[in-house]
Design an enzyme around this catalytic site. Sequence first.
Site, PDB file in Angstrom:
ATOM      1  N   LYS A 278      11.815 -17.278 -46.280  1.00  0.00           N
ATOM      2  CA  LYS A 278      11.174 -18.162 -45.303  1.00  0.00           C
ATOM      3  C   LYS A 278      10.876 -17.469 -43.970  1.00  0.00           C
ATOM      4  O   LYS A 278       9.860 -17.740 -43.342  1.00  0.00           O
ATOM      5  CB  LYS A 278      12.055 -19.394 -45.043  1.00  0.00           C
ATOM      6  CG  LYS A 278      11.949 -20.460 -46.120  1.00  0.00           C
ATOM      7  CD  LYS A 278      12.865 -21.621 -45.752  1.00  0.00           C
ATOM      8  CE  LYS A 278      12.399 -22.907 -46.349  1.00  0.00           C
ATOM      9  NZ  LYS A 278      13.147 -24.064 -45.866  1.00  0.00           N
TER      10      LYS A 278
ATOM     11  N   ASP B 152       8.844 -28.738 -43.126  1.00  0.00           N
ATOM     12  CA  ASP B 152      10.174 -29.378 -43.134  1.00  0.00           C
ATOM     13  C   ASP B 152      10.307 -30.446 -42.042  1.00  0.00           C
ATOM     14  O   ASP B 152      10.818 -31.540 -42.295  1.00  0.00           O
ATOM     15  CB  ASP B 152      11.283 -28.336 -42.962  1.00  0.00           C
ATOM     16  CG  ASP B 152      11.595 -27.601 -44.250  1.00  0.00           C
ATOM     17  OD1 ASP B 152      11.272 -28.136 -45.335  1.00  0.00           O
ATOM     18  OD2 ASP B 152      12.165 -26.495 -44.178  1.00  0.00           O
TER      19      ASP B 152
HETATM   20  P1  NAP Z   1      21.464 -22.606 -43.246  1.00  0.00           P
HETATM   21  O1  NAP Z   1      20.336 -22.092 -42.421  1.00  0.00           O
HETATM   22  O2  NAP Z   1      22.298 -21.672 -44.031  1.00  0.00           O
HETATM   23  O3  NAP Z   1      22.428 -23.457 -42.270  1.00  0.00           O
HETATM   24  C1  NAP Z   1      23.643 -24.005 -42.741  1.00  0.00           C
HETATM   25  C2  NAP Z   1      24.241 -24.919 -41.667  1.00  0.00           C
HETATM   26  O4  NAP Z   1      25.405 -25.567 -42.216  1.00  0.00           O
HETATM   27  C3  NAP Z   1      24.716 -24.174 -40.410  1.00  0.00           C
HETATM   28  O5  NAP Z   1      24.518 -24.999 -39.290  1.00  0.00           O
HETATM   29  C4  NAP Z   1      26.203 -23.974 -40.709  1.00  0.00           C
HETATM   30  O6  NAP Z   1      27.015 -23.831 -39.542  1.00  0.00           O
HETATM   31  C5  NAP Z   1      26.538 -25.293 -41.372  1.00  0.00           C
HETATM   32  N1  NAP Z   1      27.748 -25.245 -42.196  1.00  0.00           N
HETATM   33  C6  NAP Z   1      27.902 -24.612 -43.378  1.00  0.00           C
HETATM   34  N2  NAP Z   1      29.153 -24.793 -43.841  1.00  0.00           N
HETATM   35  C7  NAP Z   1      29.798 -25.557 -42.923  1.00  0.00           C
HETATM   36  C8  NAP Z   1      31.112 -26.092 -42.817  1.00  0.00           C
HETATM   37  N3  NAP Z   1      32.021 -25.886 -43.777  1.00  0.00           N
HETATM   38  N4  NAP Z   1      31.436 -26.858 -41.740  1.00  0.00           N
HETATM   39  C9  NAP Z   1      30.509 -27.091 -40.760  1.00  0.00           C
HETATM   40  N5  NAP Z   1      29.246 -26.613 -40.803  1.00  0.00           N
HETATM   41  C10 NAP Z   1      28.893 -25.851 -41.859  1.00  0.00           C
HETATM   42  O7  NAP Z   1      20.941 -23.685 -44.324  1.00  0.00           O
HETATM   43  P2  NAP Z   1      19.668 -24.656 -44.223  1.00  0.00           P
HETATM   44  O8  NAP Z   1      18.513 -24.006 -44.870  1.00  0.00           O
HETATM   45  O9  NAP Z   1      19.554 -25.133 -42.833  1.00  0.00           O
HETATM   46  O10 NAP Z   1      20.126 -25.843 -45.215  1.00  0.00           O
HETATM   47  C11 NAP Z   1      21.207 -26.711 -44.898  1.00  0.00           C
HETATM   48  C12 NAP Z   1      21.344 -27.765 -46.008  1.00  0.00           C
HETATM   49  O11 NAP Z   1      20.169 -28.567 -46.033  1.00  0.00           O
HETATM   50  C13 NAP Z   1      21.481 -27.194 -47.417  1.00  0.00           C
HETATM   51  O12 NAP Z   1      22.394 -27.986 -48.131  1.00  0.00           O
HETATM   52  C14 NAP Z   1      20.080 -27.366 -48.020  1.00  0.00           C
HETATM   53  O13 NAP Z   1      20.110 -27.539 -49.423  1.00  0.00           O
HETATM   54  C15 NAP Z   1      19.642 -28.650 -47.341  1.00  0.00           C
HETATM   55  N6  NAP Z   1      18.177 -28.762 -47.182  1.00  0.00           N
HETATM   56  C16 NAP Z   1      17.587 -29.910 -47.601  1.00  0.00           C
HETATM   57  C17 NAP Z   1      16.222 -30.074 -47.428  1.00  0.00           C
HETATM   58  C18 NAP Z   1      15.552 -31.336 -47.893  1.00  0.00           C
HETATM   59  O14 NAP Z   1      14.319 -31.337 -47.985  1.00  0.00           O
HETATM   60  N7  NAP Z   1      16.274 -32.396 -48.159  1.00  0.00           N
HETATM   61  C19 NAP Z   1      15.449 -29.047 -46.835  1.00  0.00           C
HETATM   62  C20 NAP Z   1      16.098 -27.892 -46.400  1.00  0.00           C
HETATM   63  C21 NAP Z   1      17.472 -27.758 -46.576  1.00  0.00           C
HETATM   64  P3  NAP Z   1      27.260 -22.372 -38.898  1.00  0.00           P
HETATM   65  O15 NAP Z   1      26.066 -22.102 -38.029  1.00  0.00           O
HETATM   66  O16 NAP Z   1      28.510 -22.546 -38.116  1.00  0.00           O
HETATM   67  O17 NAP Z   1      27.396 -21.401 -40.031  1.00  0.00           O
END
Ligand code: NAP
Length: 284
Positions: free
Chosen positions: A70, A106
Site C-alpha cells: 500500500k 478506505d
Molecule cells: P496496522 O497499520 O498494522 O495498525 C495496527 C494498529 O493496531 C496499530 O494502531 C497498533 O498499535 C494496534 N494494535 C495492534 N495490536 C494491539 C494490541 N494488542 N493492543 C493495542 N493496540 C494494538 O494495521 P491496519 O492496516 O491499520 O489494520 C488494522 C485492523 O483493521 C486489522 O485488523 C485489519 O484487518 C482491519 N482493517 C479493516 C478494514 C475494513 O475495510 N473493514 C480495512 C483496513 C483494515 P501500535 O501502533 O501500538 O502498534
Amino acid sequence: MISGKTNVLAIIGNPVEHSLSPCMQNAALKELGLDYVYLAFPVREESLAEALTGFTALGIKGANVTIPHKINALNYMDELHESAEKVGAVNTIKNDSGELIGFNTDGEGMLRSLRNEVSEIESKSVLLLGAGGAARAIGFSIVEAGASLTISNRTASKAKKLAETISGQTKGDVRQVELSKKVLIDEIKNSDILINATSVGMEPNTDETLVSADMMHSDLIVNDIVYKPLKTKLLEEAEKAGAKTIDGLGMLVHQGATSLEIWTGEKAPIKVMRKATENAIKEE
Ligand code: NAP
C-alpha cells in the site's frame, strides 16, 4: 461469459488467497452486467515494480492494493489522487489509457458506511482507537466530514503524530489521549462514536477487546473495522451495553464499492456486495 473482450481487474498483495474482494467484486460486476473479471494476484514485495509494468502492458483496467504494497505503490503511480496523497498509501489503482492513477478509498468507505447508520456526522465526537494505516485513512475522513476526533493508540507517540498530521492538514479538531482504561472511560462518556481501528479482537485472538461493556453507554455507536470474526468481542460488549453496533464489513464493502465506481463509473450494488462477502466468510 468470459470472452476475448473481457476486461480484467485485480487485487495485488501477499498473501491474497484469503481476500474477500474477488468474491465481492465479481458479484457486483455480474449484477451490473459488466464484461469484467476480478482476479487475485499474489505479488511479492520485491516484485511490485515488475507487476505494475506488466499491469499496463497487459491492459489491466484497475486494481486494489493490499499488504505489503500500500505504501510502496505510491512510488509507481503516474498520478496520485488527493485521497492517496494525504493518507500516504494507495489501495486502488485506475489504469487510465496506460497512466496509473493511485487512490485510497478506505476513508471514503468508512464515511459511507457510517452515513448509512448515523445522521449528522458533523455534530459527532468520535473516539478512534489505533494509529496504523486504516486509522490514518479513517481519521482524515472523519475530520473532513466535520466531526471532532480523539485518537488513542497503544504507542502514544504514533497517535500524537497522527493527530498533529491530521489537524495540520485539515485545520480540524483533533486530540490525542493515552490508551488506558481510566482515560478511555472518561473519553467514552463524552463520545458519540467509538471506532476500533486496531487489530485487537481479530482472529485468532477473538476474546480480546480494548473496551468492555461497563465502559460504554447506550447512546454510543460502536464500529469495529475488524471483520474476522464478524461479531467481535468489542461488538458483543457493545450489545451488552445497549449500544448500536456497526461491523467491519460496512467499511470493507463501501471501500470496495468506491473502488468499483472509480474503475467503471457505475453505481455499486451495495446489498449484493455485502451478501457475497457474508457468504464468503460463512464458507471459510
Ligand atoms: P496496522 O497499520 O498494522 O495498525 C495496527 C494498529 O493496531 C496499530 O494502531 C497498533 O498499535 C494496534 N494494535 C495492534 N495490536 C494491539 C494490541 N494488542 N493492543 C493495542 N493496540 C494494538 O494495521 P491496519 O492496516 O491499520 O489494520 C488494522 C485492523 O483493521 C486489522 O485488523 C485489519 O484487518 C482491519 N482493517 C479493516 C478494514 C475494513 O475495510 N473493514 C480495512 C483496513 C483494515 P501500535 O501502533 O501500538 O502498534
